[in-house]
Design a protein around this motif. Structure first.
Motif, PDB file in Angstrom:
ATOM      1  N   ALA A  43      36.955  45.301  34.913  1.00  0.00           N
ATOM      2  CA  ALA A  43      37.621  44.032  34.605  1.00  0.00           C
ATOM      3  C   ALA A  43      38.704  43.719  35.625  1.00  0.00           C
ATOM      4  O   ALA A  43      39.506  44.588  35.990  1.00  0.00           O
ATOM      5  CB  ALA A  43      38.229  44.082  33.203  1.00  0.00           C
ATOM      6  N   PHE A  73      37.813  39.962  23.098  1.00  0.00           N
ATOM      7  CA  PHE A  73      36.578  39.906  23.891  1.00  0.00           C
ATOM      8  C   PHE A  73      36.226  38.455  24.218  1.00  0.00           C
ATOM      9  O   PHE A  73      35.937  38.112  25.372  1.00  0.00           O
ATOM     10  CB  PHE A  73      35.452  40.566  23.092  1.00  0.00           C
ATOM     11  N   ASP A  74      36.274  37.594  23.206  1.00  0.00           N
ATOM     12  CA  ASP A  74      35.964  36.175  23.419  1.00  0.00           C
ATOM     13  C   ASP A  74      36.983  35.521  24.351  1.00  0.00           C
ATOM     14  O   ASP A  74      36.619  34.700  25.208  1.00  0.00           O
ATOM     15  CB  ASP A  74      35.926  35.436  22.078  1.00  0.00           C
ATOM     16  N   HIS A  77      36.292  36.457  27.957  1.00  0.00           N
ATOM     17  CA  HIS A  77      35.140  35.739  28.504  1.00  0.00           C
ATOM     18  C   HIS A  77      35.439  34.247  28.707  1.00  0.00           C
ATOM     19  O   HIS A  77      34.858  33.621  29.604  1.00  0.00           O
ATOM     20  CB  HIS A  77      33.918  35.954  27.626  1.00  0.00           C
ATOM     21  N   GLU A  78      36.336  33.702  27.909  1.00  0.00           N
ATOM     22  CA  GLU A  78      36.778  32.326  28.162  1.00  0.00           C
ATOM     23  C   GLU A  78      37.501  32.250  29.505  1.00  0.00           C
ATOM     24  O   GLU A  78      37.290  31.309  30.282  1.00  0.00           O
ATOM     25  CB  GLU A  78      37.699  31.856  27.033  1.00  0.00           C
ATOM     26  N   ALA A  80      37.031  34.271  31.956  1.00  0.00           N
ATOM     27  CA  ALA A  80      36.025  34.506  32.992  1.00  0.00           C
ATOM     28  C   ALA A  80      35.256  33.230  33.316  1.00  0.00           C
ATOM     29  O   ALA A  80      34.889  32.993  34.476  1.00  0.00           O
ATOM     30  CB  ALA A  80      35.066  35.602  32.547  1.00  0.00           C
ATOM     31  N   SER A  81      35.035  32.398  32.317  1.00  0.00           N
ATOM     32  CA  SER A  81      34.287  31.153  32.555  1.00  0.00           C
ATOM     33  C   SER A  81      35.062  30.190  33.440  1.00  0.00           C
ATOM     34  O   SER A  81      34.477  29.298  34.060  1.00  0.00           O
ATOM     35  CB  SER A  81      33.944  30.487  31.225  1.00  0.00           C
ATOM     36  N   VAL A  87      34.476  40.141  34.622  1.00  0.00           N
ATOM     37  CA  VAL A  87      34.078  41.398  33.983  1.00  0.00           C
ATOM     38  C   VAL A  87      32.632  41.711  34.336  1.00  0.00           C
ATOM     39  O   VAL A  87      31.834  40.814  34.585  1.00  0.00           O
ATOM     40  CB  VAL A  87      34.246  41.349  32.447  1.00  0.00           C
ATOM     41  N   VAL A 157      36.076  45.203  26.362  1.00  0.00           N
ATOM     42  CA  VAL A 157      34.769  44.636  26.697  1.00  0.00           C
ATOM     43  C   VAL A 157      33.667  45.688  26.519  1.00  0.00           C
ATOM     44  O   VAL A 157      32.609  45.407  25.949  1.00  0.00           O
ATOM     45  CB  VAL A 157      34.760  44.079  28.130  1.00  0.00           C
ATOM     46  N   THR A 161      30.793  45.480  23.496  1.00  0.00           N
ATOM     47  CA  THR A 161      29.416  45.434  23.981  1.00  0.00           C
ATOM     48  C   THR A 161      28.599  46.587  23.409  1.00  0.00           C
ATOM     49  O   THR A 161      27.465  46.388  22.944  1.00  0.00           O
ATOM     50  CB  THR A 161      29.397  45.502  25.520  1.00  0.00           C
TER      51      THR A 161
END
Length: 213
Positions: A43, A73-74, A77-78, A80-81, A87, A157, A161
């Motif tokens: 990460a 986690f969410d 990823h937000e 990351a978008s 990650v 993460v 996963t």
């Protein structure tokens, strides 16, 4: 609580005070279970834009509730978008655990996670006291998931996963409780083995599984 002290220290050790250097955190989960793969994550977090409320929540995944892990986690990823975090994941399968041993498989999973990043990091912080084979300078940090924000993010993460993967495996192998115990040697898992036997997802190199065959 974790912060960016280790990341900043590694930048200084590299002889460059450029805060834009990409220092990643690496962690794995799943060394102890009797079944399923080892999952690792790498990460990178943008130190300048990481929301403070998220920084305050990041911690060793084992200290967090399932709900908290899922929410974080969410959030990761937000980020990351929008390019404010990156990650990547790596795994070592049961067959590799049995052939290499669990330490070797864990290091392999971490190497694979770093290989999946879309860039070569300038440096890496790795949870624990052993370093995997990496394409960059690296530093091991004992209990790093509770000390470095980047490692904490990787820890969460990887944990979420792997937990989701074990829940999926439980659909194909009902009766062992993997959706609840994630393959660890709980009483429910032991009872499932006694009743149903060993599956292809079990780690045959682990003594309790070897003795149950």
């Amino acid at each position: 609580m974790p912060d960016f002290s280790f990341e900043q220290e590694l930048v200084r050790e590299l002889g460059n005070n450029n805060a834009k250097l990409r220092i990643i955190g690496v962690d794995e989960v799943g060394r102890g279970p009797w079944a399923g793969p080892v999952v690792a994550a790498a990460a990178w977090l943008d130190q300048e834009t990481l929301p403070q409320d998220l920084a305050n929540r990041l911690d060793d995944s084992k200290k967090l509730s399932k709900r908290a892990r899922e929410e974080i986690f969410d959030r990761i990823h937000e980020l990351a978008s929008s390019g404010k975090a990156i990650v990547a994941l790596g795994r070592a399968e049961v067959e590799e655990i049995d052939s290499l041993n669990i330490l070797g498989a864990s290091l392999l999973a971490m190497s694979r996670a770093v290989e999946q990043l879309p860039f070569v990091p300038h440096g890496a912080l790795v949870d624990g006291n052993k370093l995997p084979d990496l394409p960059c300078p690296a530093r091991s940090v004992i209990k790093g998931d509770g000390r470095s924000l980047s490692i904490a993010a990787a820890s969460i993460v990887a944990k979420v996963t792997r937990d989701r993967h074990m829940a999926e495996l439980a659909l194909n192998h009902p009766g062992y409780g993997w959706e609840r115990n994630q393959g660890y040697g709980t009483a429910e898992h032991r009872a499932g083995i006694a009743r149903l036997g060993i599956t292809a997802a079990h780690r045959r190199s682990f003594r309790p599984i070897r003795e149950a065959e």
